[in-house]
Motif scaffolding. Structure first.
Motif, PDB file in Angstrom:
ATOM      1  N   GLU A  69       0.832  -1.202   0.000  1.00 46.76           N
ATOM      2  CA  GLU A  69       0.000   0.000   0.000  1.00 46.76           C
ATOM      3  C   GLU A  69       0.876   1.264   0.000  1.00 46.76           C
ATOM      4  N   ALA A  70       2.002   1.195   0.731  1.00 46.04           N
ATOM      5  CA  ALA A  70       2.788   2.399   1.051  1.00 46.04           C
ATOM      6  C   ALA A  70       3.486   3.044  -0.143  1.00 46.04           C
ATOM      7  N   LYS A  71       4.166   2.234  -0.933  1.00 42.50           N
ATOM      8  CA  LYS A  71       4.785   2.645  -2.200  1.00 42.50           C
ATOM      9  C   LYS A  71       5.987   3.585  -2.144  1.00 42.50           C
ATOM     10  N   TYR A  72       6.040   4.440  -1.128  1.00 44.82           N
ATOM     11  CA  TYR A  72       7.040   5.509  -1.148  1.00 44.82           C
ATOM     12  C   TYR A  72       7.582   5.686   0.262  1.00 44.82           C
ATOM     13  N   ALA A 135       6.320  14.950   2.440  1.00 43.53           N
ATOM     14  CA  ALA A 135       6.758  14.399   1.151  1.00 43.53           C
ATOM     15  C   ALA A 135       5.788  13.348   0.627  1.00 43.53           C
ATOM     16  N   GLY A 136       4.845  12.918   1.465  1.00 46.41           N
ATOM     17  CA  GLY A 136       3.917  11.865   1.046  1.00 46.41           C
ATOM     18  C   GLY A 136       4.498  10.482   1.211  1.00 46.41           C
ATOM     19  N   MET A 137       5.564  10.385   2.022  1.00 49.65           N
ATOM     20  CA  MET A 137       6.195   9.091   2.243  1.00 49.65           C
ATOM     21  C   MET A 137       5.511   8.375   3.399  1.00 49.65           C
ATOM     22  N   LYS A 138       5.430   7.050   3.308  1.00 44.15           N
ATOM     23  CA  LYS A 138       4.663   6.286   4.294  1.00 44.15           C
ATOM     24  C   LYS A 138       5.534   5.482   5.250  1.00 44.15           C
ATOM     25  N   TYR A 139       6.825   5.457   5.019  1.00 46.81           N
ATOM     26  CA  TYR A 139       7.723   4.793   5.971  1.00 46.81           C
ATOM     27  C   TYR A 139       9.105   5.414   5.895  1.00 46.81           C
TER      28      TYR A 139
END
Ligand code: H79
Length: 484
Positions: A69-72, A135-139
């Motif tokens: 789901e995270a992608k980025y 930044a829209g980062m998920k991890y």
């Protein structure tokens, strides 16, 4: 065959704030993007690496749910090497910033003196977490210990660590873990399991300790690497993943000992693809984007300039447009993008890195639906074509002439076409058996002109293109999956 791309500098009056923000980077973007074309031609090997299919494993799939789901994600390379920042004794040390000890063959006795000078007074874990979120980062994945052997966390297994060996005395990983928990973002740890240039029996330091094959490698593994991985999995809350690297001498039972530690202490923690035994997902080579899509879980670790650890002399930043393209390219092929920053010795993430990440983040705020949880392309012809002359790269894979005008990602009943350039004629949607219902721009939901001629579905995009960085058009179709 188009291998370089143009990003239009023209902006329609009255377009969104986002477009105006990206415009600032327009000139640089068009310059740098031509360089991408050059790199594609000049170093084709970097573009090939096919992800091999693996037998299904339901337990692994479960662990991978959030990752798919995270992608980025945000990669952070930080350690003592941020102090020399690409120089040793006033001489430039070439290559990756975090490799300075190796490249300048610095004796342990000299290099370890850096610890007494490591005092990153501007370090603020909440600011780093905020950047990742903006930044829209998920991890986030941070170097808990890189090849130089210095740990960023309090460790009983080795005093060569942030708390015991520096004037700063703070456990920066603990602070980051707490900030991530507060900010609701996952945290994983890079851990160099094989190379440890500080230890007589670790791999890699031959200038102080002689050849690796004469070392008591298991003494190092059992005495430092395994205990430190245990520490990381016990003192820092839920660990999203452990990012092992450069699996040298990881023969026999050695990699499996790490797997057992991870599974025993935190069964949901993912293991990357560089342990030396099969991990939960495939790690591509550094900065290597595979040429085609795969249903396997995979991740590209990538630099935003040319180094991981901070160097004062590397200002060759990828533009927001290039980052957005790479993100969509990777997601359209089924992968994740782990993009790196290298904070300074003071604990500051370089301002250009921050600006670039936030610009892409503003784009994702509007267009993230095309990225998070999105599946890969059902087509593939948009990615490029193998060399007509059958040319191969250094790995022996077909050399691909990359097409970079558009990418497509998917969700049930929807195709997301992301255009990085303005199609010159009506854009023909690749043929699918499903009936097409409607098309609209993701950013503002404005309908996009769609007509069918002799069974061909054509999109007429507004000119000049709505968002010169990347414009997403959603195409809704009957059913959930594309039938071709
Ligand atoms: O952490 C980052 C890099 O430091 C690490 N992986 C990413 C995520 C990495 N370890 N090894 N490599 C990357 C490849 C290194 C290659 C080189 Fe060399 C180092 C080229 C020159 C110095 C090793 C020594 C190969 C040739 C000489």
């Amino acid at each position: 065959m188009q291998i370089s791309k143009r990003i239009s500098g023209t902006t329609k009056p009255g377009t969104t704030k986002l477009t105006k923000l990206t415009k600032r980077f327009g000139v640089r973007a068009s310059f740098l993007v031509i360089l991408v074309g050059f790199v594609v031609q000049g170093f084709p090997g970097a573009w090939a690496q096919t992800i091999q299919p693996r037998p299904p494993d339901p337990a692994r799939e479960k662990r991978l749910e959030w990752f798919r789901e995270a992608k980025y994600g945000l990669f952070i390379h930080w350690g003592l090497y941020a102090i020399p920042a690409g120089q040793w004794n006033g001489k430039r040390s070439l290559g990756l910033g975090e490799w300075v000890m190796f490249r300048s063959t610095v004796p342990v006795k000299e290099y370890e003196k850096l610890a007494a000078r490591f005092n990153p007074v501007k370090f603020n874990a909440d600011e780093w977490v905020k950047l990742a979120k903006d930044a829209g980062m998920k991890y986030i994945v941070i170097t808990s210990k890189h090849h130089d052997g210095f740990a960023l966390f309090k460790s009983k297994a080795s005093a060569y660590n942030m708390v015991d060996a520096t004037p700063f005395k703070r456990d920066v990983l603990k602070e980051l873990a707490d900030a991530c928990a507060r900010g609701g973002i996952r945290l994983g740890f890079y851990y160099s399991q094989s190379q440890d240039w500080h230890e007589p029996h670790g791999a890699g330091n031959t200038w102080d300790f002689g050849p690796d094959d004469k070392k008591d490698y298991d003494q190092y593994l059992r005495g430092k690497a395994e205990p430190q991985v245990r520490e990381l999995l016990t003192g820092y809350g839920p660990v999203a993943l452990i990012w092992f690297d450069t699996p040298r001498m990881m023969t026999g039972d050695r990699p499996h000992r790490f797997t057992r530690i991870v599974r025993e202490l935190q069964p949901n923690t993912l293991i990357d693809g560089r342990l030396g035994a099969e991990g939960d997902y495939v790690s591509t080579g550094d900065n290597v984007i595979p040429p085609s899509a795969s249903g396997e879980a995979w991740e590209v670790p990538a630099t935003i300039n040319h180094t991981w650890g901070y160097r004062t002399d590397d200002h060759d930043w990828k533009s927001p447009g290039q980052i957005a393209f790479k993100l969509l390219d990777i997601v359209s092929k089924g992968g994740n993008y782990l993009l790196n920053v290298g904070p300074t010795a003071e604990g500051v993430i370089p301002q250009p890195s921050q600006d670039i990440l936030r610009t892409v983040g503003r784009w994702l705020q509007v267009n993230g639906e095309a990225v998070y949880g999105a599946g890969p392309t059902p087509f593939g012809e948009e990615l490029g074509e193998p060399s007509a002359r059958g040319a191969k790269d250094l790995r022996g894979d077909s050399l691909i002439y990359q097409q970079i005008q558009w990418r497509v990602t998917t969700k049930p009943g929807k195709l997301y076409f992301t255009f990085f350039d303005e199609p010159r004629a009506p854009f023909e949607i690749p043929r699918i058996k499903n009936a097409i219902k409607r098309a609209y721009r993701l950013a503002d939901k404005a309908p996009v002109d769609l007509k069918t001629e002799n069974g061909r579905a054509l999109l007429n995009l507004e000119r000049p293109i709505f968002d010169p960085m990347a414009t997403v058009v959603v195409v809704e179709f009957e059913g959930t999956k594309v039938e071709r």
